[in-house]
Design an enzyme around this catalytic site. Structure first.
Site, PDB file in Angstrom:
ATOM      1  N   GLU A   9       0.839  -1.202   0.000  1.00  0.00           N
ATOM      2  CA  GLU A   9       0.000   0.000   0.000  1.00  0.00           C
ATOM      3  C   GLU A   9       0.877   1.257   0.000  1.00  0.00           C
ATOM      4  O   GLU A   9       1.864   1.334   0.734  1.00  0.00           O
ATOM      5  CB  GLU A   9      -0.839  -0.059   1.280  1.00  0.00           C
ATOM      6  CG  GLU A   9      -1.821   1.053   1.501  1.00  0.00           C
ATOM      7  CD  GLU A   9      -2.608   0.841   2.799  1.00  0.00           C
ATOM      8  OE1 GLU A   9      -2.135   0.095   3.697  1.00  0.00           O
ATOM      9  OE2 GLU A   9      -3.709   1.410   2.916  1.00  0.00           O
TER      10      GLU A   9
ATOM     11  N   LYS B  50      -9.270   2.047  -1.959  1.00  0.00           N
ATOM     12  CA  LYS B  50      -9.509   1.471  -0.629  1.00  0.00           C
ATOM     13  C   LYS B  50     -10.887   1.887  -0.146  1.00  0.00           C
ATOM     14  O   LYS B  50     -11.235   3.071  -0.180  1.00  0.00           O
ATOM     15  CB  LYS B  50      -8.429   1.978   0.329  1.00  0.00           C
ATOM     16  CG  LYS B  50      -8.401   1.289   1.687  1.00  0.00           C
ATOM     17  CD  LYS B  50      -7.146   1.720   2.463  1.00  0.00           C
ATOM     18  CE  LYS B  50      -7.004   0.990   3.779  1.00  0.00           C
ATOM     19  NZ  LYS B  50      -5.715   1.333   4.447  1.00  0.00           N
TER      20      LYS B  50
ATOM     21  N   CYS C 223      -5.248  -3.330   2.587  1.00  0.00           N
ATOM     22  CA  CYS C 223      -5.105  -3.407   4.047  1.00  0.00           C
ATOM     23  C   CYS C 223      -6.449  -3.562   4.779  1.00  0.00           C
ATOM     24  O   CYS C 223      -6.992  -4.658   4.829  1.00  0.00           O
ATOM     25  CB  CYS C 223      -4.310  -2.199   4.554  1.00  0.00           C
ATOM     26  SG  CYS C 223      -3.347  -2.561   6.044  1.00  0.00           S
TER      27      CYS C 223
END
Lengths: 569, 569
Positions: free
Chosen positions: B41, B148, B184
């Protein structure tokens, strides 16, 4: 309708004290004929409570205090009070933050079973489980919650850390008037896709009531009026609305809330504005339709900055029970201004000024410091650091031999010895050290860590060097309070013979301010200098990580509103 | 399919350097037969970039670097690389964060006209205008962005400050395999209403690829495996999926990323795990279906903590170009451990240990410090502070007269004189001071501000006093590296005759840790003591505000993951 604007100051975490202050304000407003009382955002837990909200026991206590407040106000007019409320359930709440499908549940029980002593956030993973909300207290009960929909996550605002966006609310009816409760950012909807005020007006609200905790900065008031007038304007679907805006007042660590709550009639005329930087409870009759209030002309920027910083010092000392402050008075402009502000905030008897001359100190500096202290009426002590300085030279001689003449080691030693002496005053007599660093030098790293950068509260750490001069001159106002020697001498740290600050502040201070605001002014004739300054600002980031609490009075201060990495390419 | 797990370390803000490292890793993976390369990331801007993202020029540069990377990789296999991307438009993006109505636009132009030098966030008001995203680089182009969706806003994660939640994505097809890119927290969906992994699998993804920047803490790896296995499990609608999890490695200020990227086959067997705390590029053939990797037994917690802190020191020094560190070596356990860790991180030649004995220092302390320094091979210098101490007593005598015997003023003076001397080393020779405060004493405020609390990097500031002992013993491992005197003496600050720390650390250290984690252990036999400790922790908050950068190795460290007000009721 007569609305009580309850512009009061509460203390973060002090639920008992805050409840008492709220009760007193409601009773005063009721006695003055209020039909509705409005308090600032998060007034009950204190604003901002930050990670205290990670403690489930604290959240339980806030919920209980909200219920308790409702009971105690059973015989009073309805009250809108800022508090927190748990989302109805994790699943439901996060979804209707988007869909608006359900209303907020004021239940005091969090979703699912909870073990004693468990806590919300260390689960690692998961959205926030609270809303920032207004509770409508009516007839001894919580008649409803109105949650904040737009959660600011910029500058010193970190609300998405603790709060989920609330679903849209419907208007509340108080004495037959449909009112639309909003919380701070809800009114500042200009850049958001959602418009909570318009949503409420489309459901019939004729009065927008906005509870805020909006910190002071020079442009804050005009921005609030701008957003309020934008929110109240007639719209194809709906007519105009009146606005009641109640702002927090008082200081909390770095933040200074300036109050100045106001009322706009349906035509956008400001029919009332409460005092700046002071608690006020006033009842305004919206129906009385007075002429537009002749607001007193806005005070000069320097006067506002002065009033803000005085409140910042006063509230920090009062709320932390600090009864004495120390200022290292060098005979320079920065510490002179800090001494003036501290004296205004706490009274002369609470301030001790200490001069700490070294062999490089011009005797006129200490003399000017003494005159200032005398003029202010504060106690003044002189602790020369010469013997310490000499002892340090001896103790450090193995290290210092072969030191080039440009070496600043012994300059920093002097600054650190001064901090050591000042902290001895703090340790010996109690109280706290005020820091006198200004924003320009903090930005450039032109200060000594653990030396002149020491001090729990950085009083003028958000004033540029130019602001320091203008606020000091405003304070002095030609009275001769601040000796002319201090006002007019060239800036110097007096750590070396014939030293003066190596900056043309008239150019450097604004340039550094732009850099801090991520607003490089590229392309002008001083571009090369600005690149160099920007590099200097970067290299000093680790020093700023270690500074005390800086009272914030600008758009972007050093503190929790600035999250710049120390390590960077 | 053969996937290249590119577990590399980049530097925040260094786009040129980061681009070069990414290119090198892709080429290595390509040469080893990778059909797809996956990076952590935010690997391109460096993680976390924090408020650098408020600078429009920096965002422009990241967008340009992403395009440039795509061009440079034209002849390489497809690459998923962590970067940022502007939301398509303010209105649209915020809405479809909820509705999923539109995909992310990778345009390099922000919505609406932008003046030169304008910047995103000082508009005061408005949602974030970026997504945290993976760019799929394929055939010289950006084939798509995957944003995300779940943005952590707890602990050290402040992502809602910069990022808007991205709308749901569709799977990407690489060599005919439908893959589901995640970032994540997207995988840690247990407590969220949305499940990005399941959404992708329902659209056909058979391989979940999760790019992470998950910092080290003792429970981190098992939590990651737990979440990955939960995300891959068969579901009424869909069969199981394999998981490729690529984590960042390297340290950035307080954060230490531990790598340990892994691959789970469809049955949840871990078929590969990359090294901890080291860069690695490895190509894993998902089809080879090897037996479950016999993962080496997890190292003891002490070994992990040691490796984490060593990386934290090494990367902070390397990335900030610090070539020399100083440790005040007292003969106590805390500074001994810091010296050991620093030597392992930077090599003996980069470490200078300085003993600073006072009249209260047991000669055996300095002797033990000297032996430790000799054992470590670091340079050792002794600068007694007696003459400074005596000079301070004289200089402060007007202040100190009538001092009660319990007064700690002169104890703090000693600590501050030591900091002054250590910082003279830093100023004279260059480098930085390492701080040796442990978490227990930082919590209790059992340390001197601008004294032993000085130091830019707080190496063991997230280890309790008990952790300090266990990591030190692990380090020593019976080798006699750390003198027994240091390992076995009762803890003391040696600031007064016969002084020992006034705590039973075996009880106090865990109690204080619970308090920091907002997890009071009420109701047990020591409740009164815990209340007292909690009060002590509160009163020391202002000291923690002024500490250096504390390397984080626990669930909740002191630093940007702890936002507790100083002022509170």
């Amino acid at each position: 309708m007569r609305v009580g604007l309850c512009q009061i100051d509460t203390r973060v975490g002090d639920l008992t004290g805050n409840t008492a202050r709220i009760l007193a304000a409601v009773r005063a407003a009721r006695d003055a004929g209020a039909q509705l009382c409005v308090f600032p955002e998060l007034v009950l837990p204190g604003v901002p409570p930050r990670d205290l909200l990670d403690d489930e026991d604290f959240v339980d206590a806030v919920v209980a205090a909200t219920h308790g407040l409702a009971e105690k106000l059973a015989t009073c007019p309805p009250v809108l009070v800022g508090t927190v409320v748990r989302v109805a359930s994790t699943q439901a709440a996060s979804r209707h933050a988007c869909t608006g499908g359900r209303s907020v549940d004021g239940s005091s029980t969090p979703p699912g079973p909870r073990e004693p002593g468990s806590f919300t956030r260390l689960r690692y993973g998961g959205p926030p489980l609270l809303h920032n909300a207004l509770a409508l207290l009516e007839a001894g009960k919580i008649a409803g919650y109105f949650g904040k929909r737009l959660l600011p996550g910029y500058d010193v605002f970190h609300e998405p850390r603790w709060f989920a966006p609330a679903p849209p609310s419907s208007p509340a009816h108080v004495d037959g008037v449909p009112i639309g409760p909003l919380l701070c950012e809800d009114l500042w909807s200009e850049n958001y896709p959602d418009d909570p005020g318009l949503d409420l007006r489309q459901q019939g609200a004729r009065l927008l009531v906005c509870a805020s905790a909006s910190p002071y900065r020079p442009a804050a008031l005009s921005a609030r009026l701008h957003h309020a007038r934008r929110a109240q304007r007639a719209h194809p679907d709906v007519g105009p609305a009146a606005v009641v805006y109640v702002n927090a007042v008082g200081a909390q660590d770095e933040l200074i809330f300036d109050g100045r709550s106001f009322v706009l009639d349906e035509d956008g005329r400001c029919i009332s504005m409460l005092a700046a930087f002071e608690e006020r409870v006033e009842v305004i009759d919206l129906k009385a339709a007075p002429e537009e209030v002749r607001l007193p002309p806005a005070p000069p920027r320097e006067a506002e900055l002065r009033a803000a910083l005085v409140l910042g010092i006063r509230d920090f000392a009062r709320k932390n029970r600090v009864h004495r402050v120390y200022v290292g008075l060098s005979g320079g402009i920065d510490s002179a201004l800090v001494a003036c502000l501290a004296t205004e905030a706490l009274g002369a008897s609470a301030v001790t000024a200490v001069a700490l001359p070294s062999r490089h100190t011009d005797p006129r500096s200490t003399e000017a410091a003494r005159r200032l202290a005398t003029n202010l009426g504060v106690s003044f002590e002189v602790t020369p650091i010469e013997t310490l300085h000499a002892a340090a030279e001896t103790a450090l001689s193995p290290l210092l031999q072969r030191a080039p003449s440009t070496d600043t080691t012994l300059e920093n030693v002097q600054a650190r010895l001064r901090a050591m002496v000042l902290m001895a005053y703090v340790n010996r007599r109690g109280g706290m050290l005020l820091n006198s660093s200004n924003k320009t030098e903090l930005a450039l790293g032109y200060g000594t860590l653990y030396g002149d950068m020491a001090g729990t509260l950085c009083v003028i750490g958000d004033l540029t060097k130019l602001d320091v001069y203008s606020v000091a001159r405003h304070f002095d106002d030609g009275r001769g309070l601040i000796p002319r020697f201090i006002l007019e001498r060239p800036p110097t740290a007096e750590l070396r013979e014939h030293q003066v600050d190596p900056f043309d502040y008239s150019r450097v201070a604004p340039a550094v301010e732009s850099i801090l605001q991520t607003r490089p002014r590229a392309g002008d004739e001083h571009e090369e200098e600005e690149q160099r300054l920007a590099q200097q600002v970067r290299l000093a980031e680790h020093k700023r990580w270690q500074t005390g609490i800086i009272l914030k009075v600008s758009d972007r201060a050093i503190g929790t509103g600035r999250m710049i990495p120390v390590t960077r390419g």
